[in-house]
Design a protein around this motif. Structure first.
Motif, PDB file in Angstrom:
ATOM      1  N   VAL A 219      79.110  67.401  62.502  1.00 40.07           N
ATOM      2  CA  VAL A 219      78.390  66.128  62.387  1.00 40.07           C
ATOM      3  C   VAL A 219      79.180  65.011  63.057  1.00 40.07           C
ATOM      4  O   VAL A 219      80.398  64.890  62.865  1.00 40.07           O
ATOM      5  N   ARG A 220      78.478  64.183  63.822  1.00 34.77           N
ATOM      6  CA  ARG A 220      79.090  63.029  64.471  1.00 34.77           C
ATOM      7  C   ARG A 220      78.223  61.785  64.244  1.00 34.77           C
ATOM      8  O   ARG A 220      77.007  61.889  64.051  1.00 34.77           O
ATOM      9  N   ASP A 221      78.872  60.624  64.293  1.00 32.32           N
ATOM     10  CA  ASP A 221      78.177  59.337  64.260  1.00 32.32           C
ATOM     11  C   ASP A 221      77.972  58.921  65.712  1.00 32.32           C
ATOM     12  O   ASP A 221      78.937  58.781  66.468  1.00 32.32           O
ATOM     13  N   TRP A 222      76.713  58.724  66.124  1.00 29.19           N
ATOM     14  CA  TRP A 222      76.388  58.484  67.530  1.00 29.19           C
ATOM     15  C   TRP A 222      76.170  56.999  67.802  1.00 29.19           C
ATOM     16  O   TRP A 222      75.401  56.338  67.124  1.00 29.19           O
ATOM     17  N   LEU A 223      76.878  56.492  68.825  1.00 28.81           N
ATOM     18  CA  LEU A 223      76.908  55.070  69.163  1.00 28.81           C
ATOM     19  C   LEU A 223      76.472  54.874  70.612  1.00 28.81           C
ATOM     20  O   LEU A 223      77.126  55.378  71.539  1.00 28.81           O
ATOM     21  N   TYR A 224      75.362  54.149  70.808  1.00 30.29           N
ATOM     22  CA  TYR A 224      74.923  53.835  72.169  1.00 30.29           C
ATOM     23  C   TYR A 224      75.951  52.916  72.818  1.00 30.29           C
ATOM     24  O   TYR A 224      76.386  51.920  72.234  1.00 30.29           O
ATOM     25  N   VAL A 225      76.367  53.229  74.035  1.00 30.36           N
ATOM     26  CA  VAL A 225      77.526  52.594  74.639  1.00 30.36           C
ATOM     27  C   VAL A 225      77.372  51.079  74.770  1.00 30.36           C
ATOM     28  O   VAL A 225      78.349  50.326  74.638  1.00 30.36           O
ATOM     29  N   LYS A 226      76.147  50.593  75.001  1.00 29.83           N
ATOM     30  CA  LYS A 226      75.975  49.144  75.135  1.00 29.83           C
ATOM     31  C   LYS A 226      76.149  48.433  73.798  1.00 29.83           C
ATOM     32  O   LYS A 226      76.589  47.275  73.764  1.00 29.83           O
ATOM     33  N   ASN A 246      86.362  49.121  62.968  1.00 28.66           N
ATOM     34  CA  ASN A 246      85.616  50.337  63.286  1.00 28.66           C
ATOM     35  C   ASN A 246      84.223  49.965  63.792  1.00 28.66           C
ATOM     36  O   ASN A 246      83.541  49.130  63.201  1.00 28.66           O
ATOM     37  N   ILE A 247      83.800  50.623  64.886  1.00 25.48           N
ATOM     38  CA  ILE A 247      82.474  50.395  65.467  1.00 25.48           C
ATOM     39  C   ILE A 247      81.716  51.712  65.484  1.00 25.48           C
ATOM     40  O   ILE A 247      82.171  52.679  66.113  1.00 25.48           O
ATOM     41  N   GLY A 248      80.575  51.749  64.823  1.00 27.66           N
ATOM     42  CA  GLY A 248      79.763  52.963  64.784  1.00 27.66           C
ATOM     43  C   GLY A 248      78.319  52.688  65.120  1.00 27.66           C
ATOM     44  O   GLY A 248      77.896  51.539  65.258  1.00 27.66           O
ATOM     45  N   GLY A 249      77.563  53.762  65.254  1.00 30.75           N
ATOM     46  CA  GLY A 249      76.146  53.638  65.555  1.00 30.75           C
ATOM     47  C   GLY A 249      75.263  53.724  64.330  1.00 30.75           C
ATOM     48  O   GLY A 249      74.057  53.486  64.403  1.00 30.75           O
ATOM     49  N   GLY A 250      75.864  54.110  63.190  1.00 27.67           N
ATOM     50  CA  GLY A 250      75.120  54.145  61.944  1.00 27.67           C
ATOM     51  C   GLY A 250      74.218  55.349  61.777  1.00 27.67           C
ATOM     52  O   GLY A 250      73.360  55.355  60.900  1.00 27.67           O
ATOM     53  N   GLU A 251      74.407  56.385  62.625  1.00 23.80           N
ATOM     54  CA  GLU A 251      73.559  57.571  62.509  1.00 23.80           C
ATOM     55  C   GLU A 251      74.412  58.836  62.596  1.00 23.80           C
ATOM     56  O   GLU A 251      74.910  59.193  63.664  1.00 23.80           O
ATOM     57  N   GLU A 252      74.562  59.505  61.458  1.00 24.24           N
ATOM     58  CA  GLU A 252      75.242  60.800  61.429  1.00 24.24           C
ATOM     59  C   GLU A 252      74.232  61.899  61.731  1.00 24.24           C
ATOM     60  O   GLU A 252      73.193  61.996  61.074  1.00 24.24           O
ATOM     61  N   LEU A 253      74.561  62.720  62.726  1.00 26.33           N
ATOM     62  CA  LEU A 253      73.663  63.811  63.101  1.00 26.33           C
ATOM     63  C   LEU A 253      74.468  65.064  63.412  1.00 26.33           C
ATOM     64  O   LEU A 253      75.503  64.988  64.101  1.00 26.33           O
ATOM     65  N   PRO A 254      74.017  66.235  62.951  1.00 27.06           N
ATOM     66  CA  PRO A 254      74.664  67.479  63.386  1.00 27.06           C
ATOM     67  C   PRO A 254      74.360  67.756  64.845  1.00 27.06           C
ATOM     68  O   PRO A 254      73.325  67.347  65.375  1.00 27.06           O
TER      69      PRO A 254
END
Length: 368
Positions: A219-226, A246-254
């Protein structure tokens, strides 16, 4: 008006940051320093005005010092790093050399110019790091916060942890005005196709296997680069010196979910645009088949961290950060970008990359 030195500005996140900063701060001076290793590409900076590009190595301390002096640099944004975990397992030395020795070289130059020979002017050394320095989470563990103890598990994450500690030490000991951000998994335009999303997208287009590590449930937290670039902007503008955010995308997805979304996005675009079948005749979607038919499970990566997740309450509460894109819209924009920039991704995949990819995934997994 600021004068920025951006290291690694021809790489994935660095190039996106340079484009973002030029769009939002057109009057600022900007110098990009990049060694143009395999993942750096000058064409990623095409179309930018009033940009000074320097082909050089961050380990060359005197070059960095002269750039700070000659261009009146008051802000360093440090992206330059070896960043691929698989490569760090295959050859750790380059990661120690670039990520630790290179960061120390930059810190020495900044201290020399801003503190030892400087006039006490305000300055900022901003260091880009990763959530991987915190180690791996169990399924029920709370997300990584800025207070989570470091526990890196790969040569890559260990080298980034070492660089983080050096930045902290130069602030605490010498008074260098530093900030650090630890981000989650970035994706978006200009990403070199060794990372999951561009690799699997391009393999779908070229009919190559989609090599899935282990059971695919990491599982990873996915962050759009912009969104990441906007978070860095907030830290540079209002972040407290000496602090980490810490900067995240707020979405954990396998990973399996991410792969399925990529496959579905490719299939949808082939259904909507018949011309894609002529452009990519080897794609399953060009033959009326599902891109998911390319999924292939392979032996898991050594020391593969199971889960990363970001607690970003600090940057939200202190600086007002919120990601603008959810994963669905960010992935759609990314797929469209790669379809529109086929010349870019084909050009960056040189022979040395193909050799490495074949060694790690087998010859049938190569792209290009």
């Amino acid at each position: 008006m600021a004068n920025l030195l951006v290291t690694g500005g021809a790489g994935f996140i660095g190039a996106n940051f340079v484009h973002y900063w030029r769009e939002h701060h057109p009057n600022d001076g900007m110098v990009v320093l990049d060694a143009l290793t395999y993942a750096g590409n000058r064409t990623s900076l095409a179309g930018l005005e009033s940009l000074r590009f320097v082909h050089g190595d961050i380990r060359a301390t005197e070059i960095v010092s002269s750039l700070i002096r000659d261009h009146d640099i008051d802000t360093i944004v440090h992206f330059a790093a070896e960043s691929h975990v698989d490569r760090s397992i295959d050859g750790p030395d380059a990661f120690i050399d670039t990520n630790i020795t290179g960061t120390h070289s930059l810190l020495k130059a900044a201290k020399s110019e801003w503190l030892d020979r400087g006039s006490g002017r305000p300055h900022r050394f901003h260091h880009i790091s990763t959530d991987e320095v915190y180690g791996s989470l169990g399924p029920d563990d709370p997300p990584f916060s800025e207070l989570t103890p470091y526990a890196p598990n790969s040569p890559y994450s260990a080298s980034k942890a070492g660089s983080d500690h050096l930045v902290r030490a130069y602030h605490h000991t010498f008074g260098l005005q530093t900030t650090t951000t630890n981000c989650s998994n970035n994706y978006g335009p200009y990403q070199f196709p060794e990372k999951l999303i561009p690799l699997f997208l391009i393999n779908c287009l070229t009919g190559k296997p989609l090599p899935i590590y282990g059971d695919g449930m990491n599982v990873r937290d996915w962050l759009y680069v912009k969104d990441h670039c906007r978070g860095i902007e907030l830290v540079l503008d209002r972040g407290q010196v000496g602090q980490t955010y810490n900067i995240g995308g707020g979405e954990e997805l396998p990973n399996l979910t991410v792969i399925d979304v990529i496959c579905a996005a490719v299939d949808e675009r082939f259904n909507a645009d018949p011309a894609l079948a002529a452009r990519f005749p080897d794609a399953p979607a060009a033959k009326g088949q599902a891109s998911s038919s390319l999924k292939t499970f392979v032996t898991d990566r050594l020391g593969h961290d199971r889960r990363y997740a970001i607690d970003e309450r600090k940057i939200q509460e202190e600086l007002g950060y919120r990601p603008a894109r959810d994963f669905k819209s960010g992935l759609a924009a990314t797929v469209d970008w790669y379809l529109a920039h086929e010349n870019w991704w084909r050009a960056v995949m040189d022979g040395s990359y193909r050799v490495w990819l074949e060694r790690n995934y087998g010859s049938r997994a190569t792209v290009g």
